[in-house]
Design a protein around this motif. Structure first.
Motif, short mmCIF file in Angstrom:
data_model
loop_
_atom_site.label_atom_id
_atom_site.label_comp_id
_atom_site.label_asym_id
_atom_site.label_seq_id
_atom_site.Cartn_x
_atom_site.Cartn_y
_atom_site.Cartn_z
N ALA A 183 39.08 31.79 36.59
CA ALA A 183 39.07 32.28 35.22
C ALA A 183 40.30 31.82 34.46
O ALA A 183 40.21 31.37 33.31
CB ALA A 183 38.98 33.81 35.22
N GLU A 184 41.46 31.91 35.09
CA GLU A 184 42.70 31.49 34.43
C GLU A 184 42.66 30.01 34.07
O GLU A 184 43.02 29.60 32.95
CB GLU A 184 43.89 31.77 35.33
N LYS A 220 40.06 29.20 31.18
CA LYS A 220 40.50 29.63 29.85
C LYS A 220 41.72 28.84 29.38
O LYS A 220 41.86 28.52 28.19
CB LYS A 220 40.80 31.12 29.85
N GLN A 265 40.45 25.53 28.15
CA GLN A 265 39.79 25.71 26.86
C GLN A 265 40.82 25.86 25.74
O GLN A 265 40.68 25.25 24.66
CB GLN A 265 38.88 26.94 26.91
N LYS A 266 41.87 26.65 25.96
CA LYS A 266 42.88 26.87 24.93
C LYS A 266 43.72 25.62 24.67
O LYS A 266 44.30 25.47 23.59
CB LYS A 266 43.77 28.05 25.32
N PRO A 305 35.13 23.19 28.02
CA PRO A 305 34.97 23.88 29.31
C PRO A 305 33.95 23.21 30.23
O PRO A 305 34.13 23.20 31.45
CB PRO A 305 34.50 25.29 28.90
N LEU A 363 32.20 31.49 33.09
CA LEU A 363 32.17 31.30 31.63
C LEU A 363 30.72 31.03 31.20
O LEU A 363 30.07 30.13 31.74
CB LEU A 363 33.06 30.12 31.23
N ILE A 411 37.17 37.31 33.54
CA ILE A 411 37.58 36.24 32.62
C ILE A 411 37.75 36.77 31.20
O ILE A 411 38.47 36.17 30.39
CB ILE A 411 36.55 35.07 32.64
N LYS A 412 37.13 37.90 30.89
CA LYS A 412 37.28 38.49 29.56
C LYS A 412 38.73 38.87 29.28
O LYS A 412 39.15 38.96 28.12
CB LYS A 412 36.41 39.75 29.43
N TYR A 434 41.24 37.14 29.72
CA TYR A 434 42.01 35.97 29.33
C TYR A 434 41.64 35.47 27.94
O TYR A 434 42.04 34.40 27.53
CB TYR A 434 41.84 34.85 30.37
#
Length: 289
Positions: free
Chosen positions: A183-184, A187, A190-191, A196, A219, A286-287, A289
């Motif tokens: 998850a980390e 994200k 993506q940032k 993704p 995701l 994951i939410k 993050y």
């Protein structure tokens, strides 16, 4: 074989139904009348008490919420009601100490027993594709194996009594760590502006490969279809992952094992569940993050 199945929840209901499909006669019990009715619809013989389900059983399979209930059900009901010489299979996920104690009590009362927790979730329970991690003597394992094969794709003898529970909690601690790391990374990519899906295509075929990414992508709309694509419904609930992580932390403390990443994973899932997310699939972490 006549099998008593005690505990017909999200996992147990499908498991009992698969034993019927495998040709066994299944005496099914649960505190829930709806669960008993569903088991009857699946071909089981529904019973109103643990004792009546066990009274003519050659094997007893249990799938129960925690160690306290397992201890109570065996100590107060199953052992007294089941014919001597039967084999007991506890598929619950509980603490190692209780698993060993219940097995010792059962053996002392004239029964063989294995602890056989599962991996695979509700879909695998319904589909008969669970993995069983089994603790117990060689003799008990050989008796239990054909029964477990009716509910799973893999049945592995982990070692002596309690070894199945040890394997389960260590495996799920590792799974929690993998999911948080996946998850980390997703994200962060993506940032930083990376698509993704492109990250998934790259990492899933390189050194970042892991089950949480490749087989259970957290995701939505990326990678394989997973609970993320169903608003994190179904799958393996965060509350259940937290239960397993708590068991892992308890076992680590007793064994004086250093588990800094496991402890951090437990803390993150504790916070996530405490925020009202216990019913969501564990990949919903994951939410955060």
């Amino acid at each position: 074989m006549k099998i008593a199945f005690i505990g017909l929840g999200n996992m147990g209901g499908g498991m009992a139904a698969n034993l019927v499909k495998a040709g066994h006669t299944v005496n099914a019990f649960d505190l829930s009348g709806d669960a008993r009715a569903a088991a009857a619809d699946a071909g089981c013989e529904a019973h109103d008490t643990v004792e009546s389900a066990c009274e003519s059983a050659e094997a007893v399979v249990t799938m129960l919420p925690n160690g306290e209930i397992v201890r109570s059900v065996y100590g107060d009901q199953v052992i007294a009601a089941t014919p001597k010489g039967a084999i007991f299979l506890d598929c619950s996920t509980i603490d190692v100490t209780t698993a060993k104690e219940v097995e010792a009590i059962s053996v002392g009362a004239g029964f063989e027993m294995v602890d056989a927790p599962v991996s695979g979730g509700i879909a695998a329970a319904n589909g008969g594709t669970l993995t069983f991690m089994v603790g117990g003597t060689d003799s008990a394992f050989e008796r239990a194996k054909p029964i477990l094969e009716g509910m799973g794709k893999a049945v592995i003898h982990a070692g002596e009594a309690g070894a199945g529970q040890t394997a389960k909690i260590c495996n799920n601690m590792l799974l929690a760590i993998h999911m948080i790391g996946t998850a980390e990374a997703m994200k962060m990519a993506q940032k930083l502006g990376l698509d993704p899906q492109k990250f998934y295509e790259i990492s899933s075929q390189s050194s970042g490969y892991n089950w949480s990414l490749n087989a259970y992508t957290p995701l939505p709309g990326v990678g394989v279809e997973s609970p993320a694509d169903n608003d994190y419904q179904g799958g393996f609930a965060t509350g259940l992952m937290l239960k397993d992580l708590r068991l892992a932390m308890e076992a680590a403390d007793k064994a004086d094992a250093a588990v800094p990443l496991g402890a951090r994973a437990a803390s993150l899932y504790e916070d996530f569940a405490g925020a009202g997310n216990g019913g969501l699939d564990f990949s919903a972490i994951i939410k955060t993050y």
